[in-house]
Write a protein that holds these residues in place. Sequence first.
Motif, short mmCIF file in Angstrom:
data_model
loop_
_atom_site.label_atom_id
_atom_site.label_comp_id
_atom_site.label_asym_id
_atom_site.label_seq_id
_atom_site.Cartn_x
_atom_site.Cartn_y
_atom_site.Cartn_z
N UNK A 456 19.67 -3.31 44.55
CA UNK A 456 19.14 -2.16 44.80
C UNK A 456 18.33 -1.74 45.64
N UNK A 457 17.41 -2.57 46.28
CA UNK A 457 16.64 -2.62 47.42
C UNK A 457 17.43 -2.30 48.44
N UNK A 458 18.40 -3.21 48.72
CA UNK A 458 19.36 -2.97 49.82
C UNK A 458 20.07 -1.49 49.91
N UNK A 459 20.56 -1.32 48.86
CA UNK A 459 21.29 0.10 48.45
C UNK A 459 20.51 1.16 48.96
N UNK A 463 21.63 2.62 52.82
CA UNK A 463 22.64 3.44 52.60
C UNK A 463 22.31 4.91 53.00
N UNK B 118 22.25 0.68 36.08
CA UNK B 118 21.54 0.97 37.13
C UNK B 118 20.71 -0.10 37.53
N UNK B 156 28.39 -6.27 47.98
CA UNK B 156 27.24 -5.89 49.08
C UNK B 156 26.28 -6.85 49.01
N UNK B 157 26.28 -7.76 48.05
CA UNK B 157 24.98 -8.60 48.14
C UNK B 157 25.34 -10.08 48.25
N UNK B 209 27.62 -4.93 54.77
CA UNK B 209 26.49 -5.15 53.92
C UNK B 209 26.02 -6.66 53.62
N UNK B 215 27.05 -4.27 60.75
CA UNK B 215 26.37 -2.99 60.57
C UNK B 215 26.45 -2.04 61.95
N UNK B 221 17.10 2.51 58.94
CA UNK B 221 16.85 1.80 57.70
C UNK B 221 15.99 0.63 57.86
N UNK B 230 16.88 -11.53 53.86
CA UNK B 230 17.35 -11.47 52.48
C UNK B 230 18.46 -12.52 52.07
#
Lengths: 463, 235
Positions: A456-459, A463, B118, B156-157, B209, B215, B221, B230
Amino acid sequence: MATNYDYEEAPANYDETHRQDLGYDPNFVPDSVKSFVGHLYRHIREKNVYEIHQMYEISFQTLSDRLFKDTPWPSVDAVAHYVDNDQVFCLLYREMWFRHLYARLSPTLKQRIDSWDNYCSLFQVVLHRVVNMQLPNQWLWDMVDEFVYQFQSFCQYRAKMKNKSEQEIALLRQYDQAWNVYGVLNYLQAFVEKSNIMQILEQEKEGLEQFTATDGYDYSGGSNVLKVLGYFSMVGLLRVHCLLGDYQTGLKCLLPIDISQQGVYTSVIGSHITTIYHYGFANLMLRRYVEAIREFNKILLYIYKTKQFHQKSPQYEQILKKNEQMYALLAICLSLCPQVKLVEETVNSQLREKYGEKMARMQRYDDEAFAIYDELFSYACPKFITPSAPSFEEPLVNYNQDAYRLQLKLFLYEVKQQQLLSGVRTFLKVYSTISLGKLANYMEVDEPTLRWTFFFFLMFLCI
Amino acid sequence: MGRETPKQQQQQQQQVSYTVEQLVAVNPYNPDILPDLENYVNEQVSSQTYSLDANLCLLRLYQFEPERMSTQIVARILVKALMAMPAPDFSLCLFLIPERVQMEEQFKTLIVLSHYLETGRFRQFWDEAAKSRHIVEAVPGFEQAIQTYAIHVLSLTYQKIPRPVLAEAINIEGLSLDKFLEHQAANSGWILEKGHGRGQLIILPRNEFNHPELKKSAADSVPLEHITRIFPILG
């Protein structure tokens, strides 16, 4: 919690009507007013936009300050005589009459209803008849702005059922169509559609139409009224949807206006500020903090540079108020999403001065932090409304705070969810390499939770 | 008259939804379209389609006339919104639903489910969803939609996902998971690797991602070096 949010207008009851009437003869028309309406009527017929603007913005204020500080202007029936009983002029005069009343006095329920009727008549003329006028953008903006304001004011008033007199309740039951939400939205929508403003703006991009270049004015002998009302109605719709909590649709209504450029919306400072305030607020609620920060930064810098030129204007107080509210919203956005590079220096130093300490406390995410988020949100948010008709069943209750409470609750819930992210951000600033296990240990969460937190940090940032 | 062929039925369905979408675009502030919008929600559920605009329009009309609100329809709208994640549709809907309605059991449950999604707590999500089958089973495609979202989150991660992590996220284990993985390997470019210790590693297709060098722009960002820091941590 709610003190900042309390409804500003004093409640008007039937005793106040008499107080309003003391020393006020609606049929007495001072010479200066005879002259004012006579000249204004002539200028409108002759389409002298500059003179109309001067009279509307300056003369009207001067006369109000001098002769009508705490009474209404003469009744429309009394002045009609001096303007050939012109129907359209009378509707315009009445609109100003009610606006003055709302600003200086407290409208009674009957007056609120009559004002609604006047808007209906005026709008129907503009929508269904060929109106051959050119009015200043300031006036056209004020019409839309005041229309939405009176709607908001009525909803707030109506939602306080507890101390309503029997006469008020009877009137509310009888005139249940006055200021109904469908009517308000449909008038605004009708202006947008009938004016064809969306197509005009589209075609302007391809050089097939002139609108922004002429500030919306029509230099080929036509009228600017419907087009410009259509244009400002898009901002009106954004505002109403924000009052209802529908931020997504609100932003959609504003889409045809390109806020990265100057436009007719910037030709009137009130419109410029209202547009960006609601645009920024809607983005905040949609968690698009970077976008909100960008726009708040731009407008706050603009206000800083230009507010001195508006000191004498009747909008000055409103400008200052919105300025303060947007600093509060900016403080909120930056606490949830630190983005130092996006804030200009002047704005940043103003921000530090007003909210530096509070922002430091907000980023601690303890109980005190939530109290500050609550305080700033309540101070700066729009006056949310409950659009539905009241229940007339006993016991009569006040429900004017319901809409606000819901939006505040959902906002604070979102702040809570941001708590996790703030922890990650802090640690990443300090450690260049660290194992997941160790980091999890420091943050006192388990590894799986931390894993997802990074996502969520990255999102959030990328983004 | 005869029976309609499936194609005719589909065409009729398409005609109906076209009309509703038009209504929402052209005449949204109109109490008369409320029944059409309610039917449209049910149609979205049965035909596994989705329209945020139409559903927001309906929630607004419920706001204007609360006595006409159907909590069952509202619940269905919220489930469809959950299925639209990562889009923020669920919160958009909540803004329009009165607090007293949100206090009802079924809505409290849905809010908890959304919270788990979430914050990436998939295990808790599937546990809670299992307890509320009646809510989620009423909407076909729910499980698949959440699984798609979970996979999106993973893609994404992660560069390489340990099998247990994937299993927990999409709530599939054992033989079913084997079949699922085979299908994804054949159709979606997934690569199944033998990892050390606890079995399989699943490699998802490269994107910007999980491979930050892909990217294109990092305008405002986090600087690239923060991101690359990370990924070794995540493994």
